[in-house]
Enzyme design. Structure first.
Site, short mmCIF file in Angstrom:
data_model
loop_
_atom_site.label_atom_id
_atom_site.label_comp_id
_atom_site.label_asym_id
_atom_site.label_seq_id
_atom_site.Cartn_x
_atom_site.Cartn_y
_atom_site.Cartn_z
N ASP A 13 0.87 -1.17 0.00
CA ASP A 13 0.00 0.00 0.00
C ASP A 13 0.92 1.23 0.00
O ASP A 13 1.73 1.39 0.91
CB ASP A 13 -0.85 -0.05 1.27
CG ASP A 13 -2.06 0.86 1.18
OD1 ASP A 13 -2.93 0.75 2.03
OD2 ASP A 13 -2.11 1.70 0.26
N GLU A 108 -2.66 0.18 -4.29
CA GLU A 108 -2.65 -1.03 -3.47
C GLU A 108 -2.59 -2.27 -4.34
O GLU A 108 -3.23 -2.29 -5.40
CB GLU A 108 -4.00 -1.16 -2.76
CG GLU A 108 -4.15 -0.58 -1.41
CD GLU A 108 -5.56 -0.90 -0.94
OE1 GLU A 108 -5.74 -1.88 -0.22
OE2 GLU A 108 -6.49 -0.19 -1.37
#
Lengths: 406, 364
Positions: A13, A108
């Site tokens: 992320d 992500e």
């Protein structure tokens, strides 16, 4: 709980992604609060840099409130095209680590590194490699969670933020999960939370400890089973790469550094050819050509150029790759070269070009067409004789001791 | 330096000048700022990336003449002020801006760091502003945005049949526009002007006339609102004339607006797809547009049209096609084709001052 599995799933992320890109592009913004979002009357915050979060600014907060909370911040409208470009860069790095990359959003992704371990070490090492490369090559920080399931990996990256890694070792999953509040379970919103709390279930450990039937009785069979399973880290979902990969490429590390353009170009020919063969075998065309170069001192740089029209022809890609190569100072010594193709799409057609050189009737185009036909024929021959290892196998192929072919 | 200026006047001037300041990555940081000079005539604001320069002159009440380099931030500040007079006062490396009860102080880079730009002097040729801007609008779109092919990022200006001809191509399409009766260049003279600079000219063109001053290394366009200086691009523009077929066996004539609207509707399924192609099928009954994108869906629409020739289907990049149709200003457009692989031409039905040549997409 299901049988013990290795922790091979990474969730990565990018930290405060939009704001981080702005800080990357404008050094004057580094270390300062930056807030990206809608700047109009009803705008909301898309991303706030960590410096801005320190003042209580968070995503989805109305911009007016963010301005009150942190008036000294730099407020910017999102530059989506630029973020997409950086996202492609990061996804291309992930794709070079493992073919099993599942992109969840612009910032992500899940990566299954089971197949890459022979080359790159344990999951924790791979996570460190990814973080190092994304920082060096794309200039961005990311947090990573490593676990045996997608659910726990995502949770772990969240706990690791910002700029951290959390590896949940096999066997310790329950210990990590148990103390966390039930709101951390996917699918628990305010309504479900109230119900769980009324049952006296506050932590994930509480949910794991009760009978599944009790939960099903209270929440219905779908949600009840789902939460019970998650609480026990039972999440069988595999990392599924998107059918259309984000980038396809080839790179090579050389036994001795290359110091001249002609030597690099010779390698570039092979790399462009290999990347395009993979592209064609996947039935895809590409719009963006990326050249990656790693110098003897391990400094890594990439340059990309987007074509006005998509192609799958090696010579077209090679021309662009050569131009990109000329922007580097190869005299420093080149340790690794790579050609990657991105902005992929299924073959629908090929934009023809005008013959601007004024040679014989559309000669350039005929040449391109002839080249395309030749390349398809070569592909067929390679297919028949199996001389070309395609796609995911390359990571395994590297373990034969060759210094990095992929 | 000290001056007073109306907020609206200053805000407009800053907005125009800052459009051409260098982007962040430039080698000379001072070029990211605006150069402001004040004298008895008023203010001159300059924004430049050395390739393209905007110069804006505005009236102001100048108390103390001088020169300063001011950050673009000035624009954002002035825009947000209440209407009314704004006072800017520069001492050393600090500018103090006051308006009503607001005041701000900005740190400045040294004015002497700003590169010396060639003046924009010279006598030029006057052309009708509206007509010139309309011609630029049609041509600039076909220029390349890829800096790797610098020649194609320019628009060729050349004398042709007693008038001025503008040409641009990105190697996929080619736009040619003749401005009859405009004599700006000597017969046979060719200059290549950055399309980015011409886009500025188009934006700034208002009523009246534009004065065009052609010089050795650049060209200056004086509009009613500002002056744009664009460096000339060196190199030989492709021999575009040999690309234009001398005759076409097939001609389709169709309403421009109907075709635009249909294209807009049909291409929705191919949005964000780089290589989606719109197929144009032409028969005596008219025209059908069809588009399909894998995993998204399909769309088609038929239109009434006049077709002379042999039935055929040609595929185009929808964005390139739309650009061409949009550039045409008449009610009806003519699409001339040879076969599915050869260049097609769009022009105004009955008009011969604009031509948009477009290469098809080969579908397998």
């Amino acid at each position: 709980m299901t049988a013990r599995r290795d922790a091979t799933i990474l969730h990565v992320d990018l930290d405060a992604f939009f704001a981080a890109v702005e800080q990357l592009d404008d050094p004057g913004l580094r270390g300062r609060p930056v807030i990206v979002g809608g700047l109009g009357k009803r705008g909301v915050v898309s991303t706030a840099s960590y410096e801005a979060r320190a003042f209580g600014v968070s995503s989805a907060m109305p911009m007016a409130r963010a301005r009150q909370a942190c008036p000294q911040a730099t407020f910017l409208s999102p530059r989506m095209a630029r973020y997409v470009e950086k996202s492609h860069e990061v996804m291309a790095i992930l794709g070079s680590i493992s073919p099993l990359v599942e992109q969840l959003s612009i910032d992500e992704a899940f990566v299954d590194v089971a197949g890459a371990r022979r080359m790159l070490g344990g999951p924790a090492e791979i996570a460190a490699t990814i973080r190092g490369r994304v920082l060096d090559e794309a200039g961005l920080c990311l947090s990573a969670g490593v676990a045996s399931t997608k659910f726990l990996a995502k949770l772990a990256s969240d706990l690791a933020k910002p700029d951290g890694v959390l590896v949940v070792e096999p066997g310790t999953e329950q210990a990590v999960l148990a103390p966390l509040p039930v709101s951390r379970l996917w699918g628990v919103g305010p309504a479900t939370m109230t119900k769980l709390e009324r049952m006296g279930l506050r932590t994930i450990g509480d949910v794991a400890a009760i009978e599944e039937q009790t939960l099903v009785g209270a929440l219905g069979s779908g949600l009840g089973r789902h939460l019970h399973a998650l609480a026990r880290n039972d999440d069988p979902r595999a990392v599924v790469p998107e059918r259309d990969a984000k980038s396809i490429g080839a790179e090579e590390t050389f036994a001795a550094d290359l110091h001249t353009i002609p030597k690099c170009e010779r390698e570039l020919v092979r790399l462009a050819d290999r990347a395009c063969a993979r592209l064609r075998s996947a039935g895809l065309t590409a719009r963006t050509v990326n050249v990656k170069i790693r110098f003897g001192d391990f400094e890594t740089r990439t340059r990309a150029r987007t074509l006005a029209a998509a192609t799958d022809v090696s010579t077209v890609v090679l021309d662009v790759a050569r131009e990109l190569l000329s922007e580097f100072d190869v005299g420093r010594g080149v340790r690794l070269l790579g050609v990657a193709l991105s902005r992929l799409d299924a073959v629908a057609g090929t934009q023809a070009t005008l013959d601007l050189t004024g040679d014989a009737h559309s000669e350039q185009q005929c040449r391109t067409e002839r080249r395309a036909a030749v390349e398809r024929a070569v592909d067929e021959v390679r297919d028949r004789f199996g001389s070309l290892a395609v796609g995911p196998a390359t990571l395994v192929e590297r373990s034969d001791g060759a210094r990095g072919r992929g | 330096m000290k001056f007073r200026c109306e907020r609206d006047t200053l805000a407009d001037a800053v907005a125009t000048a800052q459009r051409t300041v260098a982007s962040r990555s430039g080698a000379l940081p001072v070029l990211q700022d605006l150069r402001i000079s004040a004298n008895a005539d008023g203010l001159e604001l300059i924004g430049s990336d050395l390739e393209i320069t905007n110069r804006v002159q505005v009236p102001a009440d100048v108390e103390e003449p001088g020169v300063a380099v001011v950050p673009k931030l000035l624009g954002e500040i002035v825009r947000k002020l209440e209407p009314g007079p704004v006072t800017v006062s520069v001492t050393g490396d600090e500018a103090v801006i006051t308006a009503g009860r607001f005041s701000t102080s900005l740190r400045l880079k040294p004015a002497e760091d700003y590169p010396r730009l060639a003046s924009s002097d010279g006598q030029g040729v006057r052309v009708d502003s509206t007509a010139f801007a309309a011609a630029l609008r049609q041509v600039v779109r076909a220029a390349s945005k890829d800096d790797l092919r610098p020649i194609l990022t320019g628009v060729l200006m050349t004398a042709h049949a007693g008038g001025l001809r503008l040409v641009a191509t990105d190697s996929y399409r080619l736009a040619v526009r003749d401005l009859k009766g405009v004599s700006m260049l000597a017969e046979g003279q060719r200059v290549l002007v950055a399309a980015k600079g011409l886009a500025e000219v188009q934006r700034l063109a208002g009523d009246g006339e534009i004065e065009v001053v052609l010089r050795d290394r650049d060209v200056v366009f004086r509009t009613s609102r500002a002056e744009v200086t664009a460096r000339l691009i060196e190199g030989d523009f492709p021999n575009y004339e040999q690309l234009i077929p001398s005759s076409y066996p097939n001609r389709l004539t169709v309403s421009r607006d109907s075709l635009m609207d249909a294209l807009e509707r049909v291409q929705i399924v191919g949005q964000n797809r780089d290589n989606a192609a719109v197929r144009i099928s032409m028969t005596a009954d008219g025209l059908e547009l069809a588009m399909s994108a894998q995993d998204v869906g399909t769309a088609q629409e038929s239109l009434d049209a006049k077709f002379e020739g042999t039935e055929l289907t040609v595929a185009f990049n929808p964005v390139f096609l739309r650009d061409g149709v949009e550039a045409i200003e008449t009610d009806e457009v003519a699409l001339d084709t040879i076969d599915p692989l050869k260049p097609a031409t769009l022009r105004a039905a009955g008009g011969d001052d604009f031509l948009y040549l477009l290469m098809p997409v080969r579908t397998s």
